[in-house]
Scaffold this motif. Structure first.
Motif, short mmCIF file in Angstrom:
data_model
loop_
_atom_site.label_atom_id
_atom_site.label_comp_id
_atom_site.label_asym_id
_atom_site.label_seq_id
_atom_site.Cartn_x
_atom_site.Cartn_y
_atom_site.Cartn_z
N LEU A 115 0.79 -1.23 0.02
CA LEU A 115 0.08 0.18 -0.21
C LEU A 115 0.88 1.27 0.02
O LEU A 115 1.58 1.36 0.85
N ALA A 116 0.87 1.96 -1.09
CA ALA A 116 1.55 3.32 -1.26
C ALA A 116 0.45 4.27 -0.71
O ALA A 116 -0.62 4.57 -1.53
N LEU A 117 0.71 4.92 0.52
CA LEU A 117 -0.09 5.64 1.14
C LEU A 117 -0.09 7.12 0.88
O LEU A 117 1.01 7.74 1.59
N ALA A 118 -0.92 7.69 0.26
CA ALA A 118 -1.04 9.30 0.19
C ALA A 118 -1.97 9.87 0.85
O ALA A 118 -2.03 11.13 1.06
N ASN A 119 -3.19 8.88 1.22
CA ASN A 119 -4.11 9.40 2.02
C ASN A 119 -3.91 9.05 3.57
O ASN A 119 -4.14 8.15 4.14
N LYS A 120 -2.91 10.47 3.99
CA LYS A 120 -2.86 10.36 5.30
C LYS A 120 -3.98 10.34 6.34
O LYS A 120 -4.00 9.68 7.50
N GLU A 121 -5.05 10.78 5.88
CA GLU A 121 -6.31 10.74 7.01
C GLU A 121 -6.63 9.35 7.19
O GLU A 121 -7.15 9.35 8.45
N SER A 122 -6.52 8.36 6.48
CA SER A 122 -7.05 7.16 6.62
C SER A 122 -6.10 6.52 7.99
O SER A 122 -6.59 5.74 8.96
N LEU A 123 -4.82 6.84 7.87
CA LEU A 123 -3.94 6.44 8.91
C LEU A 123 -4.03 7.22 10.19
O LEU A 123 -4.06 6.62 11.12
N VAL A 124 -4.36 8.47 9.90
CA VAL A 124 -4.49 9.34 11.21
C VAL A 124 -5.78 8.64 11.80
O VAL A 124 -5.85 8.76 12.97
N ILE A 125 -6.98 8.54 11.20
CA ILE A 125 -8.09 8.48 12.06
C ILE A 125 -8.05 6.94 12.30
O ILE A 125 -8.68 6.43 13.20
#
Length: 384
Positions: A115-125
């Motif tokens: 998973l190349a994660l640019a969606n920081k919100e999914s990790l934060v929440i």
């Protein structure tokens, strides 16, 4: 050849990822694309160029409008991001903006893709829900700052790390006092000095909410205490972040501000892709400047740190309330300073009345806190 799914293909990250793939056709094959649905012509052009097996848009109505433009390709509507994330692939790049990225993030991890994660919100929440779902090395950060940490951390062992130094451009209002931010307009807030990004991320960079989210993300990704992460203002965005080790050494990752470099690393980690982005011309003089963050004028970072220490559902409330406040600011119902002030008020009410601790966190609890925060922020900003 790596099979790649790109979620959010018409956004800034998605279009740049496709540019990396376009220039390396022997390394990557696009198997699926998704987008919100506001740029169907661009999405159709991407489908024509990259020939994915499937494509998804945010609503069933948008899917119906897209199907005639992409004959022979499977088109999914609502819920499509999660379905595409679970398809067989080597890498899923999550470039969706906001809390909507959480379920696709978990779906990609469950399917076993990198998973190349640019969606920081999914990790934060999602917090520990996401980290616990990820196998070692499965989650690769695409943010330039977190990619910089990953690269710099190769210089030493985990036990040798003293602190992470998270760089911030300072946005368009660097150097202004809190009083001087009172009359900022949306047009001024959208004028980021370095990066070309979407509306929410650009406003978040002006308030430094984005840096608060990145602080939370860094603590989770690299298992570092939040008090061991320092935010430093670096206006030119040449040094993307640094790691300080116990012997006094500081390792910095530097490159011209170009997101194609961390995107390429996200697609190929731990290997590097030759000529992913331009390098510096070291025959030219350059001057890099650093200064401390003014926490009084830009209180979002310390508010985020407080939410991270509270854990559980607090970061979800921070993120959701902010998204509503950004909309209110752009609509003229809220002042620039009112964005973080209102988020602070929503967070404080949540911590007092409805906080879900980390050990009781679930996807439903996260999304419930997200929904409550949006309603409460809307009430406070006159949108409800």
């Amino acid at each position: 050849m790596r099979d790649v799914v790109i979620l959010g293909s018409t956004g800034s990250i998605g279009t740049q990822a496709l540019d990396v793939i376009r220039r390396n056709p022997d390394r990557f094959r696009v198997v699926a694309l998704s987008a919100g649905g506001s740029q169907l012509d661009l999405l159709a052009a991407q489908v024509a160029e990259f020939a994915p097996e499937a494509v998804a848009v945010g609503t069933d109505e948008a899917a119906a409008r897209l199907r005639p433009q992409v004959a022979g390709v499977e088109v999914l509507g609502a819920g499509g991001n999660e379905q595409l994330a679970a398809r067989p692939a080597d890498t899923v790049l999550n470039g969706i903006t906001g809390a909507a990225g959480l379920r696709p993030t978990l779906a990609a991890l469950a399917a076993g893709a990198s998973l190349a994660l640019a969606n920081k919100e999914s990790l934060v929440i999602g917090g520990r829900l996401v980290m616990d779902a990820a196998a070692p090395g499965q989650l690769v950060a695409v943010d330039s700052e977190h990619s910089a940490f990953a690269q710099a951390l190769r210089a030493g062992a985990k036990g040798e790390v003293r602190r992470l130094i998270l760089t911030a451009s300072g946005g368009p209002f660097r150097g202004r006092s809190r009083a001087e931010l009172a009359d900022v307009t949306p047009e001024q807030a959208m004028a980021h000095p370095t990066w070309n990004m979407g509306r929410v991320i650009t406003i978040n960079s002006a308030t430094l909410v984005n840096k608060g989210l990145e602080l939370l993300e860094a603590g989770l990704l690299y298992d570092v205490d939040l008090d061991a992460i320092t935010v430093v203002v670096h206006p030119t965005s040449d040094v993307h972040s640094m790691v300080e080790f116990c012997d006094g050494a500081t390792i910095a990752q530097c490159s011209p501000p170009d997101m194609r470099l961390p995107i390429a690393l996200g697609l190929t980690w731990p290997d590097r892709l030759p000529d992913a982005a331009p390098a510096y011309d070291w025959s030219q003089p350059r001057d890099w400047h650093f200064e401390p963050l003014d926490a009084d004028a830009f209180g979002a970072v310390e508010l985020a740190r407080r939410c991270g220490k509270a854990g559980g559902s607090a970061p979800a409330v921070f993120n959701a309330a902010n998204e509503v406040c950004v909309d209110a600011f752009c609509a003229g119902r809220l002042s620039f300073l009112g964005i973080v002030d209102t988020v602070d008020a929503v967070v404080e009410q949540h911590l007092a009345d409805g906080h879900v601790p980390t050990d009781a966190l679930s996807v439903d609890a996260v999304l419930g806190a997200d929904a409550w925060a949006r309603v409460r922020a809307a009430e406070l900003t006159g949108a409800a």
